[in-house]
Motif scaffolding. Sequence first.
Motif, mmCIF file in Angstrom:
data_model
loop_
_atom_site.group_PDB
_atom_site.id
_atom_site.type_symbol
_atom_site.label_atom_id
_atom_site.label_comp_id
_atom_site.label_asym_id
_atom_site.label_seq_id
_atom_site.Cartn_x
_atom_site.Cartn_y
_atom_site.Cartn_z
ATOM 1 N N CYS A 47 0.836 -1.209 0.000
ATOM 2 C CA CYS A 47 0.000 0.000 0.000
ATOM 3 C C CYS A 47 0.871 1.259 0.000
ATOM 4 N N LEU A 48 1.896 1.268 0.829
ATOM 5 C CA LEU A 48 2.795 2.427 0.877
ATOM 6 C C LEU A 48 3.569 2.581 -0.431
ATOM 7 N N LYS A 49 3.908 1.464 -1.045
ATOM 8 C CA LYS A 49 4.579 1.517 -2.348
ATOM 9 C C LYS A 49 3.664 2.147 -3.390
ATOM 10 N N ALA A 50 2.384 1.761 -3.382
ATOM 11 C CA ALA A 50 1.424 2.330 -4.331
ATOM 12 C C ALA A 50 1.239 3.824 -4.101
ATOM 13 N N LEU A 51 1.395 4.249 -2.844
ATOM 14 C CA LEU A 51 1.255 5.666 -2.496
ATOM 15 C C LEU A 51 2.579 6.422 -2.605
ATOM 16 N N LYS A 52 3.613 5.726 -3.084
ATOM 17 C CA LYS A 52 4.939 6.316 -3.321
ATOM 18 C C LYS A 52 5.543 6.888 -2.043
ATOM 19 N N PHE A 53 5.306 6.156 -0.955
ATOM 20 C CA PHE A 53 5.888 6.561 0.321
ATOM 21 C C PHE A 53 7.168 5.762 0.546
ATOM 22 N N PRO A 54 8.301 6.430 0.742
ATOM 23 C CA PRO A 54 9.573 5.715 0.930
ATOM 24 C C PRO A 54 9.680 5.142 2.345
ATOM 25 N N THR A 55 9.636 3.841 2.472
ATOM 26 C CA THR A 55 9.695 3.217 3.795
ATOM 27 C C THR A 55 11.142 3.037 4.234
ATOM 28 N N ARG A 56 11.411 3.469 5.458
ATOM 29 C CA ARG A 56 12.729 3.308 6.055
ATOM 30 C C ARG A 56 12.671 2.215 7.119
ATOM 31 N N ARG A 57 13.801 1.964 7.728
ATOM 32 C CA ARG A 57 13.890 0.867 8.687
ATOM 33 C C ARG A 57 12.904 1.048 9.843
ATOM 34 N N ASN A 58 12.800 2.267 10.377
ATOM 35 C CA ASN A 58 11.894 2.478 11.510
ATOM 36 C C ASN A 58 10.437 2.296 11.105
ATOM 37 N N HIS A 59 10.105 2.643 9.852
ATOM 38 C CA HIS A 59 8.748 2.410 9.360
ATOM 39 C C HIS A 59 8.452 0.916 9.303
ATOM 40 N N LYS A 60 9.415 0.148 8.825
ATOM 41 C CA LYS A 60 9.207 -1.295 8.688
ATOM 42 C C LYS A 60 9.056 -1.969 10.047
ATOM 43 N N ILE A 61 9.818 -1.506 11.030
ATOM 44 C CA ILE A 61 9.673 -2.058 12.387
ATOM 45 C C ILE A 61 8.278 -1.759 12.924
ATOM 46 N N LEU A 62 7.833 -0.529 12.722
ATOM 47 C CA LEU A 62 6.494 -0.136 13.167
ATOM 48 C C LEU A 62 5.422 -0.958 12.465
ATOM 49 N N LEU A 63 5.532 -1.095 11.151
ATOM 50 C CA LEU A 63 4.545 -1.862 10.389
ATOM 51 C C LEU A 63 4.515 -3.320 10.832
ATOM 52 N N ARG A 64 5.675 -3.874 11.127
ATOM 53 C CA ARG A 64 5.731 -5.262 11.590
ATOM 54 C C ARG A 64 5.014 -5.413 12.926
ATOM 55 N N ASN A 65 5.251 -4.489 13.842
ATOM 56 C CA ASN A 65 4.604 -4.557 15.156
ATOM 57 C C ASN A 65 3.087 -4.412 15.047
ATOM 58 N N LEU A 66 2.650 -3.454 14.247
ATOM 59 C CA LEU A 66 1.211 -3.243 14.070
ATOM 60 C C LEU A 66 0.564 -4.423 13.355
ATOM 61 N N SER A 67 1.258 -4.967 12.384
ATOM 62 C CA SER A 67 0.724 -6.105 11.628
ATOM 63 C C SER A 67 0.529 -7.318 12.523
ATOM 64 N N ASP A 68 1.497 -7.577 13.376
ATOM 65 C CA ASP A 68 1.377 -8.707 14.301
ATOM 66 C C ASP A 68 0.201 -8.509 15.247
ATOM 67 N N LYS A 69 0.032 -7.288 15.720
ATOM 68 C CA LYS A 69 -1.073 -6.994 16.638
ATOM 69 C C LYS A 69 -2.427 -7.171 15.951
ATOM 70 N N CYS A 70 -2.536 -6.703 14.718
ATOM 71 C CA CYS A 70 -3.816 -6.763 14.004
ATOM 72 C C CYS A 70 -4.144 -8.166 13.503
ATOM 73 N N ASN A 71 -3.153 -9.015 13.423
ATOM 74 C CA ASN A 71 -3.403 -10.391 12.998
ATOM 75 C C ASN A 71 -3.893 -11.267 14.139
ATOM 76 N N THR A 72 -3.999 -10.691 15.317
ATOM 77 C CA THR A 72 -4.483 -11.429 16.479
ATOM 78 C C THR A 72 -5.966 -11.158 16.667
ATOM 79 N N ASN A 73 -6.752 -12.218 16.716
ATOM 80 C CA ASN A 73 -8.198 -12.073 16.882
ATOM 81 C C ASN A 73 -8.636 -12.987 18.017
ATOM 82 N N PHE A 74 -8.309 -12.559 19.238
ATOM 83 C CA PHE A 74 -8.557 -13.402 20.400
ATOM 84 C C PHE A 74 -10.036 -13.743 20.571
ATOM 85 N N ASN A 75 -10.905 -12.838 20.159
ATOM 86 C CA ASN A 75 -12.329 -12.988 20.438
ATOM 87 C C ASN A 75 -13.106 -13.648 19.304
ATOM 88 N N ASN A 76 -12.403 -14.085 18.259
ATOM 89 C CA ASN A 76 -13.058 -14.744 17.128
ATOM 90 C C ASN A 76 -14.196 -13.884 16.582
#
Length: 237
Positions: A47-76
């Motif tokens: 999505c960021l690539k399509a929006l021509k946003f240059p991702t740096r290392r700190n962005h990727k760390i943030l995206l990884r953390n948020l992605s892991d959190k959002c992939n959790t669905n404890f309550n089904n």
Amino acid sequence: MSNTLFEKNIPSINFISSRWPNSKIYLEKYFFKNFNRPDFFKLTTLCLKALKFPTRRNHKILLRNLSDKCNTNFNNNKYHNFHHFKAVLLISTILAVKSKIDKNDAFLIVIISLTHDMGHLGKRILKKPYFQEKKTIIDLEKILFKYLLNGEKWRRIKRIILNTFFKNFPNYPKDRVEKIILTADVASSIIFGKKNGLLMASKLKLEINYNGHSSKLYEDFVTLCKQRKFIYFNELE
């Protein structure tokens, strides 16, 4: 402009946005017939690539953390789950591409669209209408604090997330990021036809303790969206 429909097994944002609305069918299949757990890190990166946003290392760390959190669905959750997240994320990005949003806003759109229902409990606490949104904000702040926060930007994020509480949508928000997020949040349940709309309504009614028929919930939802003229459904139809 991309001539490839899929990129890393994910619908190409540029392909779909440049051919909208004829390309809507591909997004519909991805949303309603692909039940695999989405790879949010890959999705947000594309999505960021399509929006021509240059991702740096700190962005990727943030995206990884948020992605892991959002992939959790404890309550089904039946409605507010990772499939809703991916729909809002992709529709928001398509709107942002079509709106030629600037790079700073592009990053916010990807972050907020992904996380706006993060940690959703799956049930509304009726006596506390903003409980879920406030919970999401608290969870999000813990992750964003190291990477993104300044006072003005964080206040903007909080306002947009609070305004995703549908019963209290602002009628005419001036913030383009907010318009895109609020549009995408409701569009994922409406723009793919009545059959899919009724399916989503049947899932949502379980979360909001709605006692009526799914068809009534769906029709009321569509009517309310049309009344709130700020929502750019013309760009999605």
